[in-house]
Each structure stands twice: as C-alpha cells, then as structure tokens.
Design a protein around this motif. Structure first.
Motif, PDB file in Angstrom:
ATOM      1  N   ALA C 310       0.836  -1.205   0.000  1.00  0.00           N
ATOM      2  CA  ALA C 310       0.000   0.000   0.000  1.00  0.00           C
ATOM      3  C   ALA C 310       0.873   1.258   0.000  1.00  0.00           C
ATOM      4  CB  ALA C 310      -0.925   0.000   1.217  1.00  0.00           C
ATOM      5  N   ASP C 311       2.021   1.189   0.683  1.00  0.00           N
ATOM      6  CA  ASP C 311       2.953   2.321   0.627  1.00  0.00           C
ATOM      7  C   ASP C 311       3.443   2.527  -0.807  1.00  0.00           C
ATOM      8  OD1 ASP C 311       3.007   3.020   3.379  1.00  0.00           O
ATOM      9  OD2 ASP C 311       4.396   1.382   3.809  1.00  0.00           O
ATOM     10  N   GLY C 312       3.661   1.418  -1.480  1.00  0.00           N
ATOM     11  CA  GLY C 312       4.111   1.515  -2.874  1.00  0.00           C
ATOM     12  C   GLY C 312       3.062   2.162  -3.752  1.00  0.00           C
ATOM     13  N   VAL C 313       1.813   1.806  -3.516  1.00  0.00           N
ATOM     14  CA  VAL C 313       0.726   2.411  -4.295  1.00  0.00           C
ATOM     15  C   VAL C 313       0.619   3.899  -3.968  1.00  0.00           C
ATOM     16  CG1 VAL C 313      -1.773   2.461  -4.661  1.00  0.00           C
ATOM     17  CG2 VAL C 313      -0.570   0.254  -4.467  1.00  0.00           C
ATOM     18  N   ALA C 314       0.700   4.217  -2.687  1.00  0.00           N
ATOM     19  CA  ALA C 314       0.520   5.616  -2.270  1.00  0.00           C
ATOM     20  C   ALA C 314       1.634   6.513  -2.822  1.00  0.00           C
ATOM     21  CB  ALA C 314       0.484   5.703  -0.748  1.00  0.00           C
ATOM     22  N   ALA C 315       2.858   6.012  -2.799  1.00  0.00           N
ATOM     23  CA  ALA C 315       3.959   6.825  -3.326  1.00  0.00           C
ATOM     24  C   ALA C 315       3.811   7.011  -4.825  1.00  0.00           C
ATOM     25  CB  ALA C 315       5.306   6.158  -2.996  1.00  0.00           C
ATOM     26  N   LEU C 316       3.356   5.975  -5.495  1.00  0.00           N
ATOM     27  CA  LEU C 316       3.155   6.096  -6.944  1.00  0.00           C
ATOM     28  C   LEU C 316       2.044   7.095  -7.236  1.00  0.00           C
ATOM     29  CD1 LEU C 316       3.791   5.191  -9.818  1.00  0.00           C
ATOM     30  CD2 LEU C 316       2.047   3.402  -9.558  1.00  0.00           C
ATOM     31  N   GLN C 317       0.993   6.995  -6.440  1.00  0.00           N
ATOM     32  CA  GLN C 317      -0.137   7.913  -6.601  1.00  0.00           C
ATOM     33  C   GLN C 317       0.331   9.372  -6.495  1.00  0.00           C
ATOM     34  OE1 GLN C 317      -4.166   6.639  -5.099  1.00  0.00           O
ATOM     35  NE2 GLN C 317      -3.431   7.916  -3.427  1.00  0.00           N
ATOM     36  N   ALA C 318       1.176   9.637  -5.517  1.00  0.00           N
ATOM     37  CA  ALA C 318       1.677  10.999  -5.355  1.00  0.00           C
ATOM     38  C   ALA C 318       2.559  11.390  -6.538  1.00  0.00           C
ATOM     39  CB  ALA C 318       2.454  11.110  -4.046  1.00  0.00           C
ATOM     40  N   SER C 319       3.316  10.428  -7.038  1.00  0.00           N
ATOM     41  CA  SER C 319       4.196  10.708  -8.183  1.00  0.00           C
ATOM     42  C   SER C 319       3.373  11.007  -9.426  1.00  0.00           C
ATOM     43  CB  SER C 319       5.097   9.498  -8.459  1.00  0.00           C
ATOM     44  OG  SER C 319       5.849   9.148  -7.322  1.00  0.00           O
TER      45      SER C 319
END
Lengths: 346, 346, 346, 346
Positions: C310-319
């Motif tokens: 989920a951290d990976g998804v969230a960081a990608l989302q911000a990117s």
C-alpha cells in the motif's frame, strides 16, 4: 555616561592606524586626542583623516599632553621599553601591543617599572578577545570538558612576511613573533608551563636562513599541572590564515577556529570548495576592537587589566625558552637556571 | 579467475573473528579453509557459523594443513613471534596484525626469519587502506601540497580499554599499542624518522598508574628530511573515536579524518549537533577488508606486500623510541645507541 | 538459529546483481538458491560466480522452485505486475523494487492481488533504511523537533542517465522514476499528502525533449495535517549525487544527507576542497543491505513488512499526481477525481 | 577627498538607530547631519549620543534642511510613500528601507514620482550586499555554474516577532514582510518571475490566526527563462536565524549561508555541537554597512543605484502575487490581470 577617556596612539603602522581608527568612533568611552609617529607625515595624514588635531612626531610630546590619559603603544617592539618607562613615569594608563620586548631582561625590567609606578597596564593579546576563544575559556570554567589535559594550537601565516620584518633581531624569531600568541593562550587555559621542547627548520623559504630564522616549528609543552601541549607554527600556510586551538579534557574537547571567510560553497565537477581566511585583519578585527574596548572600560571602571604586564613577561619567557630549546635540542624549564642564558638568544 | 587462495585465521578474538568473516565471502579470491584459537570452543563455534569445517585448537595444526596457503595472524601479540617462525618455516604466506611484537629484539628476529625463509609477509596497518589516507598518499605523490614539512596526527580512544588489555607487559604501553599507527603513517608519508621526543601523563584514569601506563602523550618527530611532526595520543577522547592526520606542505595542506557517523544534523535551541564515530570497527571496517583484499591479491599476483615486515620493525622502533624518550625526558634518536636499551622498556 | 530463508532473485541488471551478491553472504538468515534473468547468459555467469547452481531464464521456473521461499524482484518495472501476480499465487514472500509500476491502475491491481493472496510483500524504498533517515524518523518520534511543519527534499543525479533508461514509457518520467523516493519519505515522516503542485522544465539536456521528459522539477506538497513540503528534482547535479532531506518542526530541524565521499580535505591557494558522493551505489549500498536484511527477518519472524504494498501504491499515486500537476499547471489532489485521468499519463 | 554627503535619517527604531550609528563614523564620505523621529524624545536622545545637533520630530523639517542632501528612510512602511514623495519633490537623494509599501498601487505611484522627479533612489535590500550573496552573483556571471536552472531559498526567523509587528495590515503578511528578500534575490540571480504558487499555514503559533497571518509557507517560482524556484519561509526556525540560498546550474551549484556564530565546537558524550546565528543583526550587520556605503558612493559618484525603485516594485509585486496565490490556491502570474485584485490583499 562617564567622561570619555583621552587616548593617544603611539606608532601608526598598519596595526597602529587601525587602532587609531577604532578608537575614533567604535570604542565607546574613548576619545582619541592625539596620534604620534616618528614619521611625522604619516602622523599628520592620519590625524587629518580622523579629525585628530594633535599629531606628534615625538612620542614624548604625546605622553606629556595633559589631555592624554591613556596611551596605546603600537610602535616597533624595540621601542616599547623606553615608551612604557616614560608613560609609567607620567602616570598614564598603558596599553602595549605584544610582545613586550624580545629581551626577557628588558621585559622584566618593564614589569618592575610598571609595578613601582602603580599605573594601569594592559598587554595586547587580541586572541583572548575573540568570541571563540572567549567561549572556550568560559566552557572550561563551567566544567564542560572536565579537567583539561591537552592543549593543541596552530598558527599559520598565509605567506612569508618580509625578511625585514622577520629579522630575529627585531621580531625575536618565530617563537617570539608568532608563537607567543599560542603560548599566551596555553597559559590562559592551562596554567603555568613547566618546560618546553622545540624542533624547527627552514623548510619552505631557504632565504630565511640568511636572516637566521626558521619557518616551521613544533613545541611540546609540559604544564605544571602535569597536562600536555603541542604547538605548531608555520609561515607557509599558503591556503589561508589558519589559527586553531583545541583543548582536550577528561570530559570533552573544545575546538576554536574557522577557515571559511565568505559564506558560499562552490560545487562543481571539481568538488566542493570554499575560500579561506585571508589574514589576521579579517580574522581578528573584532577582537582588536573588543580588546581596546576592554582597555578603556577597565581604566574607567578601575578594574584590573584583562591581560597583565606579568602575563606579557610570562608569555615572552615561554617563547624564549622555546627558542632556546630549539637551538640546543633539549627540553628547557621555564623557570630557574635554564633560562639564564635565554636572554642572549636574539 | 585465479584459483582461490586457501587461508587460515589464527586467533579468533574480536578482530580475528571479523577477519574470518570478511575472508568468508567479502574478499575476492580468498577461500577461508581453517580457523584456529586456543579456545577450542570459540573456534568450533565460529567455524560452524561460517561453515568452515577445519577448526583447530593448536595453530600448529592449521599451519600444517596443506589446504592452508596463507595464514592471517590475529592472535595476542606475545604469540606472534612463534607463529610467524612456524609459518615461515612451512613456507606459508603470512599476514600479521600489528604490532609485530612489543620487543624490538623479537621483531628484528622475526624480520630475519621471514627474509631468510623468503616467504610473503604483509604487516597489518589498516589505516594505510582507508580511503582518506590512501587519497592523501596519492595527493602527496602528485605534488598537490608541494614538499611535506609537517606531519600532525591524533589518535583518541573514546574510552579506556580494560586494564588487562592495557597492561604494558602485553600491550607495550600507549606508544606501542596506540601510537604505532601514527608512527607508521608518519614514515609512510614523510620518510624515515630521525629522532623523537615524548611527554605524557596519567591524567584521566588514575587507576592506570597501577599498571604503569599513561593515558595521554605528545610526541615530537624530527624526520631525516628535516621535516617536523607531532602526534598526540589519548585514551579519553570521550566524545568519540577521533583519528586525524594532517600533512602541511609548502604548497598546501591535507587533512584526513571525520567525526560524524550518522548523516543527520539535529538543530534545536541547544544548537546544531551531530554524533561521532563510535569506535575503530565503524571507522576502519572497510579498511580492514581492503587490507585483506590486498593481501590476497598480492600473494596471488606475486606482488610485494603493501606493508612489509621491515615496516613493522621500523614502526615498532619508533614506538619504542617514543616510550624511551618519555621515560628519560630527552630526545631519542631512532637509530644507533639510543635504542640499545629500548628493548627492555616493557 | 533459524533455518535460512531460500531466496530467488529475479532480474540481474546492475542492482539485481548487487542484491544477489548481498544475499549470498552478507544477509544473515538468507540462502540464495536461484537467480533468474531473461538474459540466460547473464544468469549463468552470475550463478557461476556466486556458486548458485539454479540459474533460470524464465522467472516462472524460479517461482516454481520449491526451494525458493522468497522472491526478490529487481526486473524492469514493466514486468513487476506479472511477476508479483505469479509469485503471490505461488504463496512466495515477495520483495519488489520500486516503483511497483508506472501505471496507477496496475499498482492498485497488484495491491488487491497481494492482499487477497495474503502473502508477505515488502516494497523496496532503500532510503528508509539509511542510518541518517532512520535516525530522523526516530528523532521525530521522540519529539526532538516538536510537530513537523515543513518537509524539504532534494534528489539530484550527478549526470543524465541514458535516454533509453529515462524514456517515460518505461521510467514513468522524472516524478515517478526519481521523485517517488522523496514522496515516499514525505509520507513516512509527515503522513498523507493532500495535494501537490509541480513545475518543471527541460533545462539542462535539450535532447530529453525528444523522449518527452523533463530534467528539473519542483513540487509543492500540502499534507493532510496542514503541514507543507517542497521537493526539487534534478538530473544535473553535476557535482555529485546529492540526496538531502530536511524536516522543520516547531521545536527544531533535522537535516539528513552528506556530500563528502572521501574523508580528506585539500587546502591550497585555490581554497578548501573535498570530493562528493559519486552515485547511488556509494550513497546507499548499506541501505540496500539493511533493507534486504529486514525483508528476510520480517519473513522469518512473521513480522509486518517495513514498507508495504500500500505504501508503494501511495507513493506512486503521489508521483502520478505530481506529473499531472506539472502537465496541467494546477494543484492536484492526491485522492478523488483529480487522479482519474492520471493513469493515462505515461 | 570628496566633500562628505550630508545625510538625514528618518525613523529611529531599532534598524534606524543602527543606520544612524553606521552613518556617524563607519561610512566613508557620509556626514550624518540630522535625525528624525515622531518620538521626539528618542530623536533627542540618539542625537545627543551621536553628537548630531539637528533632531527633528517632523520628518518634513529634516527634508527641508539645506544641509541634508540624502535621506535614509527607515520609518514604518506605511509612512514610506508620503516621505518619498516629499523627499523627491525636494530633490534629495533617497535611500528607502524595504518594503517600499505593502500596497502595490502605492509602490507603483512612488516609482512614478521618483522617475518624474529624477532623483537618486536606492532600495534597501541588504542581502544583496552580503559577501556570500555578492560572491554568488559574481560566480554566476563568471559562468562557474553554467546556466542557472533552480533557485532555492529559505528564510527562518528564530522566534515569532510580536503580533503587533506581524499584523498584516502593517507588515503586509509573511510573503511581503519576510519573503520579499528571497523574491528580490530570485530576480537578481535568475531574472524576471513569470508566475508563483504558494501554500502556507499557521502551524506553530495558533495566536497568529487572530491577526490573519500564517507562520510557514512554500512558494514555487516559475521564471520567464523557464528556470524554477522554491522558497520556504518560517517564523519557527527556533534553532537560529537561518537564511540560505542555493542556485543550481547546468555546471554546478552555489550555496550561500552559514549557521555557526561563534567559532567553537564543543565535543562531549552528547555529540559535536556548535551554536547558531542569533538574528539578523548578527547575520547582516556588515551588509547594512556595505549597503549604506554603496548608497553614499553611488550618490557622490553619480552612479546608478545598486537596487532601484523598480526593483522594489517588482519584488513587492512578486510578494503580493505569492500572497494572492496562497489565498486562492492557484498559480498566479506576476504580470497581467492576475494581480489586478492583488492590491486589496492586505
């Protein structure tokens, strides 16, 4: 506000001129009333520039001036004894730039004269007024580093001063001219020195051999407390004016000094680079001002001098001992017979 | 790819265990085939952990092992001579941790044995493999600082090692145990030392007087080239493991060392603060690895050792001279009669 | 001691090869049993070098291997989804290098798959394992800087990677490829991001216009907590690999990062100079190792992953939001309708 | 030597009093002939202290004084317009402290007045006279960093000024009062700004909500050249007065600023610590002096002002745009319709 202290500056070379300028506006409570230099033209010019109407060629006239309450002596070292003698006789408050003399005997004589006359006398050792050095003194007193056990100090000139300036007959040589600052700090932070051992050499400027002086030296210090010290001096700190002191204690260490003059870093393919401190003016201007401010305040408020004539004698004594040690390649005790012949060194 | 060099590690204390681990995976070309320690349990445990099946209690058995082509000696200093003798006779390549010995006579004897046997021998002085120290060597060779004229080095332990460890009968005392690193660097950068002068004291840990050692010292160095040096050693660098060296030349200065372990600055009302290097493991782990890597490569490629047995003797000689100078409070020459009695120091 | 965890590494490019080497000796508890790469020659060569006998061309074979308990995915980003899917189905513990994907939809799908399969999944964001960054996290938690109010971060490459590497169709573009690290740190230290605003340009390498990417950018962050942030990204940090983060709080500030690689200062007439960190390998090697060590320990001890899918998804989302903001020159909210079209960005 | 320039100082608050003192001895070529303050007691006291006999309560009288050739305006911002108008009419050379005004319309009007009157007018932005900032300008001009692509600047107060001072009705709010310095530097180094985007919040001092101002902000800058910028402002740099600017170019980076006030490091078990810069007086005193020196020289030598009235308008314009952007949460163009309503912000 107190009445301002009437001051006369004797000796208007580079440092003397600066002192005169500081005293003419930046030192509260000071009133620069007269300047003096054997070069009367220089005295006249500086006087005019500063709006100081009394410009003497003979220092005796400055001392005789009733308006002059305190004299600031920045003339060549060889003239210090005579001027201090006259000023003491006239009851003037005295500030004398370091070193007192290059002759230990002369310095001791000056101390006797000053004590007998009972005049106020403050020795010039500007490093003691630098914010970093002052902070170190306070931290030691506060016990931040426990008991000091090692004193480590470095003085490096960014280039060789002129041979004329360096001539040991006038300068006293590397240990007296330059090392005296570190030796004064050593005493200030660590207490009295028991003995010294020096090595040295003419390693960067062969031409200094002609005047009989060295350009690099290392002095070991053994303090009466049992603590240790090491000082290195160099005339070839070609990267900048590098003045550093470190005091290692049982609970911590203090490091005083800095190297960067301009607050900018340049970062390129060649690395990260900053500049250095050019020379003593940049490094210690504020210390000179604070020192003079202290002189004026001490006189006006009847306080003891921040640095006494005896401190001047003691620092010279250590410098002479360091010189003797170098010349004879043996440890030299600061007090006692070891220094009997020290006075003939230069 | 070359066939890997079969290596046996003798002595599995703290550093020996680390060496064994490095040799078991991080040193290319090395094959750790055996470990040995008088504490057989320790040997068995480490062997099991590393998957090294040959675990000897007697180092002689390790040396006799045909698979062992090179021995890495990290046992107590007092055992070095005997082990080196045996390893040399067996024709093994030898890596020996510093110091060779605390006895100058023993060290000289080891050198003779090694030379007569014609075996490869590399001395352990890990600082020579640190990136900073290596860069300094290269910069000097490139002429970046002109002619070196002053060597200045500091070694400070963050705390007092155990009295058992420090006992001069085993450690050789402060100048041999600790100062030997700085003295080795001094020779590496500046060439041979002519004479030394040491002062010292038991200033931080009174209990060290019982074992007859000091906790702080300053040594002045006079090099054959005429250059100067100063080394200060301390067991009370309580703020961190502080290893610094500076070389001042006619054209510039090099400063090797660092103090911050973790790349973070904490900025609060109490000021700007960073942490320090905890101890030698953190400071020099990579150097230890690079050192062992070099040992293996030198053996495999038939190169000369990076640090020779003669270097080990010379550094010990300077350490012993520094000790003697401290004891007799006089400058001591590194070669000649001055050191005749030096071997009885400890 | 626990039984060691059988690990297979998928993708043996530069970073994958390093991971394989770390897992083959430097990660306690890990047993590297297989490596895989579509380039079978590369797989065979690395396998031989490391003594790993199972070398697969097809990652499916590696996943099918019973000895493989955990997979470390370091293959090209475009292959992550398929591999994660297969590994999750096979019930393997998964470590996946950043970014999860350059497609937000794909990433979200991967998260669902992982959650449904109930497998262990740890995201690769190595900065979170750097000593400096870890110390910052701890200091914040300890309240050293009070409430964090500003996050400030910089990522600068020392040179432009190849256009092939940079092609946004593969890399996701500057905000995804490079900025994702800073955005992950932003979430870690400050909590969720509310909205972002980006500006950028192709200012140093005109040739990047051809591939449709920029080389410099600034992103403002507005956190749900009300705190603020700013990130600057650059491909032309030509002086070195410069990774810095600062967190300003109500009671203090933390600064993470460093620039000097080699512990030496060169001081000459040209100033005081030191070198810089060359690239990510030098800066973060230990972090990569610590990260893998944590992965292995978490799996073995049944702990939660240090960094979740989920951290990976969230960081990608911000990117992706940062990219969209740049493209449309408007603030973009991280959640809600603003990102509906974000998935088509690249 | 030129005849000295007769100067009158208007506004004798903290900074005005300092200016008066600098002009009374430390600025070559300046002659402080009059001081003025609505607080007549303050004017009389300072006049007496400095030996300046002309002490006016009404600034109009100072301007009317024939001896006054140049006026230095350090009165509250709200009075600038009226005073500048009068001084311009009287043909006096004008130095005006920043900001010109908090009203863009007023500032533009002042610019017209000054241009029509044809008087010398120099804007006060002291950072442009700091040695570090000056060096950065020169390095950029010399091409040391290639083409500048990123401007990054931080201004942090060590504590919250009084609410009375901060009240946006007088101060103009965070972007005008504090950010204007960074925005002026941005223009100086990078050229004109195209648009800005700001975020901000009242994050450290809830009481600031009452006066309607924020205590932290981040502003993104997009320059006409295509270059990028980011500025962060904070009233809670509780560790010290932290003013830093960085310019990243295609060939290198410049970093201006420093944090340590006193040249001493304290090294104990708690780490390595130094102090910080207390406040703007310590950081920029020399810049203020250099700035005034430049003003006097420019007037005497008929040179253009170092910082023009138009620079003052432009920096204010950017500050107002940054404020508007924050209030409306959208990028704002510096020129054109976007700023039509900007004047009503405060």
């Amino acid at each position: 506000m107190n009445k301002r202290l009437g001051i006369g500056v004797i000796g208007l070379g580079r440092l003397g001129s600066s002192y005169a300028k500081y005293l003419n506006g930046r030192i509260e409570g000071a009133h620069l009333v007269a300047v003096s230099d054997v070069n009367e033209v220089a005295a006249a010019r500086l006087g005019a520039e500063l709006g100081v109407s009394k410009q003497y060629g003979r220092y005796q006239d400055l001392i005789a001036d009733k308006e002059v309450e305190g004299v600031v002596i920045v003339s060549p070292t060889s003239t210090h004894q005579e001027i201090v003698l006259d000023a003491a006789k006239s009851g003037k408050a005295i500030f004398c730039e370091k070193p007192l003399s290059i002759s230990l005997e002369a310095a001791r004589s000056m101390l006797r004269v000053v004590e007998q006359a009972g005049v106020f006398f403050q020795m010039g050792f500007m490093r003691r007024f630098d914010k970093g050095y002052v902070a170190a003194k306070r931290k030691i007193e506060e016990g931040v580093i426990g008991t000091p056990v090692l004193f480590k100090s470095s003085s490096r000139d960014p280039f060789r001063p002129s041979l004329e300036y360096l001539d040991p007959a006038h300068s006293g040589g590397l240990f007296v001219d330059c090392g005296i600052h570190d030796l004064d700090l050593a005493r200030w932070y660590m207490g009295e020195i028991e003995s010294v051992y020096s090595i040295g050499g003419t390693l960067a400027y062969p031409e200094m051999k002609e005047i009989g002086d060295i350009d690099n030296a290392v002095t070991s210090l053994y303090f009466k407390s049992g603590a240790l010290g090491t000082i290195d001096l160099s005339r070839n700190g070609v990267y900048g004016y590098d003045i550093r002191t470190e005091i290692l204690g049982t609970e911590g260490t203090l490091k005083v000094g800095y190297l960067r003059e301009t607050p900018i870093l340049v970062m390129t393919k060649d690395g990260i680079t900053h500049d250095t401190v050019p020379y003593f003016t940049e490094r210690f201007e504020q210390s000179y001002i604070t020192q003079l401010q202290g002189f004026v305040e001490n006189v006006q408020q009847g306080k003891a001098p921040s640095v006494s004539c005896a401190d001047g004698v003691a620092a010279l004594q250590a410098s002479v001992a360091a010189t003797l040690s170098y010349k004879e390649n043996r440890p030299v005790k600061i007090q006692g017979d070891d220094l009997v012949q020290g006075d003939d060194l230069v």
